[in-house]
Design a protein around this motif. Structure first.
Motif, PDB file in Angstrom:
ATOM      1  N   ASP A 129      78.363  -5.804 -25.643  1.00 24.79           N
ATOM      2  CA  ASP A 129      78.660  -5.438 -24.327  1.00 24.79           C
ATOM      3  C   ASP A 129      77.481  -5.642 -23.510  1.00 24.79           C
ATOM      4  O   ASP A 129      76.767  -4.630 -23.078  1.00 24.79           O
ATOM      5  N   ALA A 130      77.235  -6.720 -23.335  1.00 26.00           N
ATOM      6  CA  ALA A 130      75.935  -7.332 -22.533  1.00 26.00           C
ATOM      7  C   ALA A 130      75.725  -6.645 -21.195  1.00 26.00           C
ATOM      8  O   ALA A 130      74.747  -6.312 -20.634  1.00 26.00           O
ATOM      9  N   ALA A 131      77.081  -6.633 -20.492  1.00 27.23           N
ATOM     10  CA  ALA A 131      77.130  -6.115 -19.292  1.00 27.23           C
ATOM     11  C   ALA A 131      76.719  -4.436 -18.992  1.00 27.23           C
ATOM     12  O   ALA A 131      76.417  -4.219 -17.731  1.00 27.23           O
ATOM     13  N   GLY A 132      76.530  -4.005 -20.394  1.00 26.48           N
ATOM     14  CA  GLY A 132      76.259  -2.393 -20.080  1.00 26.48           C
ATOM     15  C   GLY A 132      74.589  -2.441 -20.339  1.00 26.48           C
ATOM     16  O   GLY A 132      74.143  -1.103 -20.536  1.00 26.48           O
ATOM     17  N   MET A 133      73.783  -3.146 -19.971  1.00 27.55           N
ATOM     18  CA  MET A 133      72.510  -3.377 -20.195  1.00 27.55           C
ATOM     19  C   MET A 133      71.935  -2.456 -19.155  1.00 27.55           C
ATOM     20  O   MET A 133      72.284  -2.011 -18.210  1.00 27.55           O
ATOM     21  N   LYS A 134      70.614  -1.720 -19.570  1.00 29.62           N
ATOM     22  CA  LYS A 134      69.835  -0.621 -18.715  1.00 29.62           C
ATOM     23  C   LYS A 134      68.667  -1.203 -18.182  1.00 29.62           C
ATOM     24  O   LYS A 134      67.985  -0.540 -17.632  1.00 29.62           O
ATOM     25  N   THR A 135      68.264  -2.573 -18.799  1.00 32.25           N
ATOM     26  CA  THR A 135      67.000  -2.895 -17.940  1.00 32.25           C
ATOM     27  C   THR A 135      66.965  -3.129 -16.542  1.00 32.25           C
ATOM     28  O   THR A 135      68.194  -3.840 -16.247  1.00 32.25           O
ATOM     29  N   ARG A 136      66.171  -2.689 -15.962  1.00 33.48           N
ATOM     30  CA  ARG A 136      66.109  -2.515 -14.460  1.00 33.48           C
ATOM     31  C   ARG A 136      65.259  -3.370 -13.682  1.00 33.48           C
ATOM     32  O   ARG A 136      64.113  -3.589 -14.259  1.00 33.48           O
ATOM     33  N   ALA A 137      65.684  -3.949 -12.471  1.00 30.30           N
ATOM     34  CA  ALA A 137      64.557  -4.929 -11.881  1.00 30.30           C
ATOM     35  C   ALA A 137      64.678  -4.191 -10.267  1.00 30.30           C
ATOM     36  O   ALA A 137      65.748  -4.070  -9.850  1.00 30.30           O
ATOM     37  N   VAL A 138      63.665  -3.518  -9.906  1.00 29.19           N
ATOM     38  CA  VAL A 138      63.650  -2.980  -8.601  1.00 29.19           C
ATOM     39  C   VAL A 138      62.760  -3.849  -7.605  1.00 29.19           C
ATOM     40  O   VAL A 138      61.555  -4.245  -7.774  1.00 29.19           O
ATOM     41  N   ARG A 139      63.344  -4.084  -6.460  1.00 29.43           N
ATOM     42  CA  ARG A 139      62.466  -4.912  -5.480  1.00 29.43           C
ATOM     43  C   ARG A 139      61.593  -4.144  -4.822  1.00 29.43           C
ATOM     44  O   ARG A 139      61.540  -2.889  -4.583  1.00 29.43           O
ATOM     45  N   ASP A 140      60.272  -4.692  -4.793  1.00 30.85           N
ATOM     46  CA  ASP A 140      59.051  -4.298  -3.931  1.00 30.85           C
ATOM     47  C   ASP A 140      58.510  -5.340  -3.124  1.00 30.85           C
ATOM     48  O   ASP A 140      57.677  -6.140  -3.802  1.00 30.85           O
ATOM     49  N   GLY A 141      58.701  -5.307  -1.890  1.00 30.35           N
ATOM     50  CA  GLY A 141      58.232  -6.369  -1.054  1.00 30.35           C
ATOM     51  C   GLY A 141      58.583  -7.701  -1.530  1.00 30.35           C
ATOM     52  O   GLY A 141      59.636  -7.882  -1.677  1.00 30.35           O
ATOM     53  N   ASP A 142      57.654  -8.669  -1.868  1.00 34.46           N
ATOM     54  CA  ASP A 142      57.817  -9.967  -2.395  1.00 34.46           C
ATOM     55  C   ASP A 142      57.677 -10.095  -3.641  1.00 34.46           C
ATOM     56  O   ASP A 142      57.558 -11.091  -4.308  1.00 34.46           O
ATOM     57  N   HIS A 143      57.903  -8.850  -4.372  1.00 31.86           N
ATOM     58  CA  HIS A 143      58.093  -8.801  -5.913  1.00 31.86           C
ATOM     59  C   HIS A 143      59.185  -8.152  -6.334  1.00 31.86           C
ATOM     60  O   HIS A 143      60.074  -7.301  -5.720  1.00 31.86           O
ATOM     61  N   TRP A 144      59.155  -8.268  -7.771  1.00 29.42           N
ATOM     62  CA  TRP A 144      60.359  -7.246  -8.654  1.00 29.42           C
ATOM     63  C   TRP A 144      59.443  -6.588  -9.700  1.00 29.42           C
ATOM     64  O   TRP A 144      58.427  -7.080 -10.024  1.00 29.42           O
ATOM     65  N   ILE A 145      59.929  -5.462  -9.818  1.00 30.73           N
ATOM     66  CA  ILE A 145      59.389  -4.725 -10.894  1.00 30.73           C
ATOM     67  C   ILE A 145      60.298  -4.409 -12.043  1.00 30.73           C
ATOM     68  O   ILE A 145      61.535  -3.639 -11.617  1.00 30.73           O
TER      69      ILE A 145
END
Length: 306
Positions: free
Chosen positions: A139-155
């Protein structure tokens, strides 16, 4: 049309046959001699990587525009099959280079393609694919890895599990949630580099086979990457991941065929040497039936794959 056809209804082209001969010769000379040690020591098949890179066979799928051979799917399958015949672990070098880079080929911007496919084609870097997680395998859609936008970067923060060639590859295609409300439509794809701050790896998994290809966890701890490392538009990562798997599942069939062919070849050699009741066991009809059966199933699988 009466009678039997006097031509092959289907067969690979002459170029494909020549490619097979090239890869087989290389695998027998430069990969097979190390296969047992690679498996026993559970070490990365460095000799195979160097031999494949020297012969330009490590990532034949990369388009010519980016310095690759621009090989079609069948050519890629033949390379993987012939390497797997000598060493299963080594066959994951061309297979996973395709798996990891295909998202960039299918959905990446022109800048991203130039930046990452060039070094891959040259053999300066390998690519891995980070989709699965401890709680999100099938169930790959249940992933928890997050990417949060921060200006012109992602964290990016999260854990990816069962990642082939992790720690050896320089580049990683990472799927991460950018909008938790949207489930599969809220997943985006990114290129992460091994040297990015906050990237680390777990211990190699202990496996039952293919031990020379490291399978490890990939840890992303506040990994900050430029926004232009997103592959395709935001929210299209899951669709890209699934398209990639559609293209690359066949490479695993090729790996299985190569391993089976290697086993059959070994068995054919063994039955001519092993003697019972004063003659080689190859002379016994029961053994011949078993070998014929194996050869037939293998050829059926090969035709199905091609």
């Amino acid at each position: 049309m009466g009678g039997s056809a006097d031509f092959d209804l289907y067969r690979p082209s002459e170029e494909h046959d020549m490619l097979r001969e090239t890869v087989r010769a290389l695998a027998e000379a430069k990969i097979a001699p190390f296969a047992a040690a690679v498996d026993e020591e559970g070490r990365f098949p460095q000799e195979a990587l160097e031999a494949l890179v020297a012969a330009d066979l490590h990532a034949v799928h990369v388009p010519e525009t980016y310095g690759g051979a621009g090989a079609d799917a069948l050519a890629t399958v033949i390379v993987i099959e012939e390497v797997a015949r000598a060493c299963g672990s080594s066959s994951l070098i061309p297979a996973v280079n395709k798996l990891g880079s295909l998202p960039v080929i299918l959905s990446g911007s022109e800048e991203l393609k130039k930046k990452y496919l060039g070094p891959l084609a040259k053999g300066d870097a390998m690519f891995s694919y980070c989709l699965s997680e401890p709680d999100a395998g099938s169930d790959a859609a249940g992933m928890k890895t997050r990417a949060v936008r921060d200006g012109d970067h992602w964290i990016l923060n999260g854990v990816k599990r069962w990642i082939t060639n992790a720690g050896v590859s320089q580049y990683y295609t990472v799927m991460a949630v950018t909008d938790p409300e949207k489930r599969s439509k809220g997943i985006s794809a990114f290129v992460v580099e091994k040297d990015d701050e906050g990237v680390s790896f777990g211990a190699p998994e202990k496996k039952l086979g293919i031990k020379g290809s490291p399978t490890r966890e990939v840890y992303l701890d506040n990994v900050r990457i430029p926004a232009d490392r997103m592959i395709g538009a935001e929210g299209t990562g899951f669709a890209t991941a699934m398209k990639t798997l559609d293209h690359t599942r066949i490479t695993i069939a090729a790996q299985a065929i190569g391993i089976a062919q290697g086993a059959l070849d070994y068995a054919k050699g063994y039955v001519t040497e092993r003697k019972q009741f004063g003659k080689p066991i190859a002379d016994f009809q029961g053994v011949q039936f078993m070998l014929a059966d194996m050869a037939m199933k293998l050829e059926a699988a090969r035709q199905l794959t091609y």
